[in-house]
Motif scaffolding. Structure first.
Motif, PDB file in Angstrom:
ATOM      1  N   ASP A   1      -4.672  10.141  -3.386  1.00 41.00           N
ATOM      2  CA  ASP A   1      -5.089   8.761  -3.635  1.00 41.00           C
ATOM      3  C   ASP A   1      -4.647   7.967  -2.418  1.00 41.00           C
ATOM      4  OD1 ASP A   1      -5.294   6.053  -4.334  1.00 41.00           O
ATOM      5  OD2 ASP A   1      -4.721   6.397  -6.421  1.00 41.00           O
ATOM      6  N   ARG A   2      -5.595   7.610  -1.573  1.00 40.11           N
ATOM      7  CA  ARG A   2      -5.318   6.868  -0.338  1.00 40.11           C
ATOM      8  C   ARG A   2      -5.947   5.471  -0.388  1.00 40.11           C
ATOM      9  NH1 ARG A   2      -1.576  10.079   1.900  1.00 40.11           N
ATOM     10  NH2 ARG A   2      -2.173  12.252   1.894  1.00 40.11           N
ATOM     11  N   LEU A   3      -6.180   4.957  -1.600  1.00 42.57           N
ATOM     12  CA  LEU A   3      -6.736   3.617  -1.748  1.00 42.57           C
ATOM     13  C   LEU A   3      -5.731   2.575  -1.270  1.00 42.57           C
ATOM     14  CD1 LEU A   3      -8.319   4.000  -5.307  1.00 42.57           C
ATOM     15  CD2 LEU A   3      -9.492   4.099  -3.087  1.00 42.57           C
ATOM     16  N   GLU A   4      -6.202   1.407  -0.908  1.00 42.39           N
ATOM     17  CA  GLU A   4      -5.318   0.329  -0.449  1.00 42.39           C
ATOM     18  C   GLU A   4      -4.741  -0.394  -1.658  1.00 42.39           C
ATOM     19  OE1 GLU A   4      -6.793  -2.191   2.674  1.00 42.39           O
ATOM     20  OE2 GLU A   4      -7.867  -0.517   3.585  1.00 42.39           O
ATOM     21  N   ASP A   5      -3.805   0.252  -2.334  1.00 42.54           N
ATOM     22  CA  ASP A   5      -3.086  -0.340  -3.457  1.00 42.54           C
ATOM     23  C   ASP A   5      -1.688   0.264  -3.518  1.00 42.54           C
ATOM     24  OD1 ASP A   5      -3.349   2.210  -4.565  1.00 42.54           O
ATOM     25  OD2 ASP A   5      -4.771   1.620  -6.093  1.00 42.54           O
TER      26      ASP A   5
ATOM     27  N   ASP B   1       0.457   5.441  -0.688  1.00 45.66           N
ATOM     28  CA  ASP B   1      -0.480   6.548  -0.845  1.00 45.66           C
ATOM     29  C   ASP B   1       0.240   7.783  -1.353  1.00 45.66           C
ATOM     30  OD1 ASP B   1      -2.503   4.923   0.092  1.00 45.66           O
ATOM     31  OD2 ASP B   1      -2.494   5.745   2.114  1.00 45.66           O
TER      32      ASP B   1
ATOM     33  N   ASP C   1       0.839  -1.205   0.000  1.00 48.52           N
ATOM     34  CA  ASP C   1       0.000   0.000   0.000  1.00 48.52           C
ATOM     35  C   ASP C   1       0.873   1.254   0.000  1.00 48.52           C
ATOM     36  OD1 ASP C   1      -2.031   1.870   0.226  1.00 48.52           O
ATOM     37  OD2 ASP C   1      -2.709   1.205   2.197  1.00 48.52           O
TER      38      ASP C   1
END
Length: 149
Positions: free
Chosen positions: A104-108, A90, A88
Motif C-alpha cells: 500500500d503506497r497510497l499518499e495516506d 507506506d 504519508d
C-alpha cells in the motif's frame, strides 16, 4: 514500590512488548498508537484475529523491516498506523525470499495490505515513513490472521 520485573516477564512470555503498556510511563504517542491497534480489531475483516503488533519510531524518510512468522497458507491482513504528525506511511510485505506479496503506497497514513501467506509463513514487513510534520513519527503495525485463536 511495585516490582515491575514479574509484569515484564509475564508480558514477554505472552509475546507482548512494553509498547503494550501505556500506563508504565510510555509517551503519549505510543499510548495513542496502542489505542489505534485495539481499534483496528473492530475494522478488520470478519473471522480475523489480532496475531501481533508493534510500535516503532521512524525518522522522516526512514524505512524499517520487521521479520515475522505468520501461520502458513492463511489469509493475513496487516494495518499500519502513525501518530498525528504523520502525513504519508507506506507498507510493503515480502516473503522469506524477498518476493513482494502486497503493498500500500497510497499518499495516506493508514496503509492496509491483505495477502495469503506462503508455505514457510516467514514475512518481512517494510514500513516507509514518506512524510512527517516532525523530525520523526511513531508508527505501528497490526497483524491479523484468518481463523480461530
Amino acid at each position: 514500590m511495585l516490582n515491575s520485573k514479574p509484569v515484564i516477564a509475564a508480558l514477554s512470555a505472552a509475546g507482548l512488548s512494553l509498547a503494550a503498556l501505556p500506563a508504565m510511563g510510555q509517551n503519549v504517542h505510543i499510548s495513542r498508537l496502542y489505542e489505534q491497534v485495539l481499534e483496528n480489531i473492530e475494522y478488520t475483516k470478519p473471522g480475523f484475529y489480532l496475531d501481533s503488533f508493534g510500535v516503532i519510531r521512524l525518522n522522516e524518510g526512514g524505512k524499517t523491516r520487521i521479520e515475522l512468522d505468520v501461520p502458513t497458507n492463511t489469509a493475513v491482513e496487516i494495518m499500519g498506523d502513525c501518530d498525528e504528525d504523520c502525513i504519508d506511511l507506506d507498507l510493503g510485505i515480502y516473503n522469506g525470499a524477498g518476493k513482494l506479496l502486497g503493498e500500500d503506497r497510497l499518499e495516506d497514513y493508514y496503509p492496509i495490505v491483505s495477502f495469503v501467506s506462503e508455505e514457510d509463513g516467514r514475512i518481512a514487513l517494510e514500513l516507509d515513513l514518506v512524510d512527517c510534520d516532525a523530525a520523526y513519527c511513531y508508527t505501528a503495525y497490526s497483524v491479523f490472521v484468518e481463523g480461530t485463536e
